[in-house]
Structures are given as structure tokens and as C-alpha cells.
Design an enzyme around this catalytic site. Structure first.
Site, PDB file in Angstrom:
ATOM      1  N   SER A  55      10.783  -8.886  23.087  1.00 56.71           N
ATOM      2  CA  SER A  55      10.821  -9.054  24.221  1.00 56.71           C
ATOM      3  C   SER A  55      11.406 -10.236  24.780  1.00 56.71           C
ATOM      4  CB  SER A  55       9.619  -8.622  25.402  1.00 56.71           C
ATOM      5  OG  SER A  55       9.046  -7.421  24.797  1.00 56.71           O
TER       6      SER A  55
HETATM    7  N1  SAH Z   1       5.593  -6.625  22.008  1.00 62.87           N
HETATM    8  C1  SAH Z   1       6.762  -6.467  21.245  1.00 62.87           C
HETATM    9  C2  SAH Z   1       7.938  -5.712  21.982  1.00 62.87           C
HETATM   10  C3  SAH Z   1       8.281  -4.697  21.005  1.00 62.87           C
HETATM   11  S1  SAH Z   1       9.433  -3.371  21.671  1.00 62.87           S
HETATM   12  C4  SAH Z   1       7.064  -7.734  20.754  1.00 62.87           C
HETATM   13  O1  SAH Z   1       6.534  -8.861  21.270  1.00 62.87           O
HETATM   14  O2  SAH Z   1       8.136  -7.955  19.924  1.00 62.87           O
HETATM   15  C5  SAH Z   1       8.181  -2.084  22.004  1.00 62.87           C
HETATM   16  C6  SAH Z   1       7.710  -1.505  20.709  1.00 62.87           C
HETATM   17  O3  SAH Z   1       6.943  -0.534  21.327  1.00 62.87           O
HETATM   18  C7  SAH Z   1       8.622  -1.080  19.610  1.00 62.87           C
HETATM   19  O4  SAH Z   1       8.319  -1.479  18.399  1.00 62.87           O
HETATM   20  C8  SAH Z   1       8.369   0.496  19.698  1.00 62.87           C
HETATM   21  O5  SAH Z   1       8.418   1.148  18.235  1.00 62.87           O
HETATM   22  C9  SAH Z   1       6.694   0.431  19.962  1.00 62.87           C
HETATM   23  N2  SAH Z   1       6.326   1.710  20.941  1.00 62.87           N
HETATM   24  C10 SAH Z   1       6.781   2.651  21.364  1.00 62.87           C
HETATM   25  N3  SAH Z   1       6.158   3.662  21.673  1.00 62.87           N
HETATM   26  C11 SAH Z   1       4.813   3.396  21.128  1.00 62.87           C
HETATM   27  C12 SAH Z   1       3.697   4.193  21.155  1.00 62.87           C
HETATM   28  N4  SAH Z   1       3.417   5.363  21.549  1.00 62.87           N
HETATM   29  N5  SAH Z   1       2.835   3.598  20.214  1.00 62.87           N
HETATM   30  C13 SAH Z   1       2.893   2.453  19.533  1.00 62.87           C
HETATM   31  N6  SAH Z   1       3.898   1.711  19.719  1.00 62.87           N
HETATM   32  C14 SAH Z   1       5.053   2.007  20.588  1.00 62.87           C
END
Ligand code: SAH
Length: 218
Positions: A67
Site C-alpha cells: 500500500s
Molecule cells: N497490508 C499489505 C497490503 C497488501 S495488498 C501491505 O502492507 O503490503 C492486499 C493483500 O490482501 C494482498 O496480498 C491479497 O492477496 C490479500 N487478500 C485479499 N483477499 C484476502 C482474504 N480474503 N484473506 C486474506 N488476504 C487477502
């Protein structure tokens, strides 16, 4: 390859990043201190050393992103964390957000649905010093009933609706910060679970996250 050196140059870039985030309206000193502390370039390939300190989201593989620092700061501020609070994060991704929360004193439980991203964090040596973060491979829609209730829940993927199982895992008086919406743009919401069980809803700015998807990906 991941970089392992945090130079004065990196620290200088980080300081500028924090000033930028502050100028955009983030006021919580603990959030700003955490962003200043965490070497964001460690979370990206060394080819992107400079890009790590631009206030932008960045691809981390598997179609996912780390993010934008401002977004991380914004969600972290809305959580109104107190030291040692138990926080559930949905969407570990790069683990940057989880580390920022741990730096702020939270006990973090973070779930990732993509095995490759989960495994890549297991072999990321920098994360080993964060004993206050527990990593789980699973579907965030299910939460972690064994570890519930949580004082705070942060969702870092776009949720098409409020995940009811997660509301159940929220402590009375607890808060969930969630980007809500099924289109390109979501509305940042803060839901507070009142002692009565009812939800207080507060509406904040618009953001654009990758979608929250049900089920695990092996
Ligand atoms: N917090 C992260 C942002 C990652 S983007 C950071 O600091 O880098 C969002 C993430 O959510 C992705 O890796 C995606 O695979 C995950 N995601 C999407 N749906 C999800 C679910 N149902 N359960 C767990 N993770 C999920």
C-alpha cells in the site's frame, strides 16, 4: 534480492516521506514515528530502492501491491491504537503495514490468502525480530476465531461488504477500519462495535485497494 542495508541516504528519504505524509494531514505522532523507523525499501527488491520512498503503492508480485505509505498511515491513524492492543490484519501482502502496527506497540495477527506471499514473508529475515507479529495463511473472511476477540481489525483489501464473521470477532468497544466498495474506488469506513452490539459507522476519504477475495490460493 532484498536490500539489507539502511543507509543515511535511506533515512533521509524516509524523513522526506514522513514530511510529505504529514503535509497531507496525518497528525498522529506514533504513526509518523513508525513510518520514520521502518525501512520500507527492505520490503521491495533492491532494484526499487528509490521508489520505496515515493508516496506510491508498488507491485509486490502475485498481482498484489504494497500500500501507499499515506494509505498505511491513514488506516493506522484511524485505528487509534493503544499499546499492546490485539489487532487483526486482513491482507498481509508485503507485511509493511503489519510492521508499522508492531512498531506502534500492537500485538498483530495478520492473514494472507496467497501462499506465495505468505511463504515469502517466512523467509524474510528482517521480520524475525518482530515477535509481536503472528503470520497466518488463510481466508481473511473467516478471521481467526481461536485468537478472537480483537480490539482492532484492519482490512487492507477492498471489501465488497462488511464481513460479518469479523464483526463477531471484534471486542465490544473495538473498531474495524475497512475500505468498503466493490468498484475501483472504495470508501474508508471506521466501524465501532458498541457495548450493545450495534455498529457505529464513520465515513472517511476514498481510496483504491486490490480486491478482498474469498478462499485461499495455494
Ligand atoms: N497490508 C499489505 C497490503 C497488501 S495488498 C501491505 O502492507 O503490503 C492486499 C493483500 O490482501 C494482498 O496480498 C491479497 O492477496 C490479500 N487478500 C485479499 N483477499 C484476502 C482474504 N480474503 N484473506 C486474506 N488476504 C487477502
Amino acid at each position: 534480492m532484498r536490500p539489507t542495508e539502511d543507509t543515511y541516504r535511506h533515512k533521509g528519504l524516509r524523513k522526506k516521506l514522513v514530511q510529505g505524509i504529514q503535509a497531507k494531514g496525518i497528525t498522529d505522532e506514533r504513526v509518523l514515528d513508525a513510518i520514520l523507523e521502518v525501512p520500507r525499501h527492505f520490503f521491495l527488491d533492491s532494484a526499487f530502492d528509490e521508489a520505496a520512498y515515493e508516496d506510491k503503492a508498488f507491485p509486490i508480485g502475485e498481482g498484489q501491491t504494497i500500500s501507499q505509505p499515506y494509505t498505511v498511515a491513514y488506516q493506522s491513524q484511524l485505528l487509534e491504537l493503544k499499546p499492546f492492543e490485539k489487532v487483526l490484519e486482513i491482507g498481509t501482502g508485503s507485511a509493511y503495514q503489519a510492521v508499522v502496527l508492531a512498531e506502534m506497540g500492537a500485538q498483530v495477527y495478520t492473514i494472507e490468502r496467497q501462499k506465495k506471499l505468505f511463504e515469502s514473508n517466512k523467509s524474510f529475515p528482517f521480520l524475525r525480530k518482530y515477535h509481536s507479529i503472528k503470520f497466518f495463511y488463510g481466508d481473511g473472511y473467516e478471521g481467526l476465531p481461536t485468537y478472537a476477540p480483537f480490539e482492532k481489525i484492519i482490512i487492507t483489501a477492498a471489501a465488497p461488504e462488511i464481513p460479518q464473521k469479523l464483526i463477531q470477532q471484534l471486542k465490544p468497544g473495538g473498531m474495524m477500519v475497512i475500505p468498503l466498495g466493490s468498484g475501483e474506488i472504495q470508501q474508508m469506513m471506521r466501524l465501532t462495535k458498541l457495548e450493545s452490539g450495534a455498529l457505529k459507522e464513520e465515513v472517511f476519504d476514498h481510496f483504491s485497494f486490490v480486491p478482498m477475495v474469498g478462499g485461499k490460493k495455494g
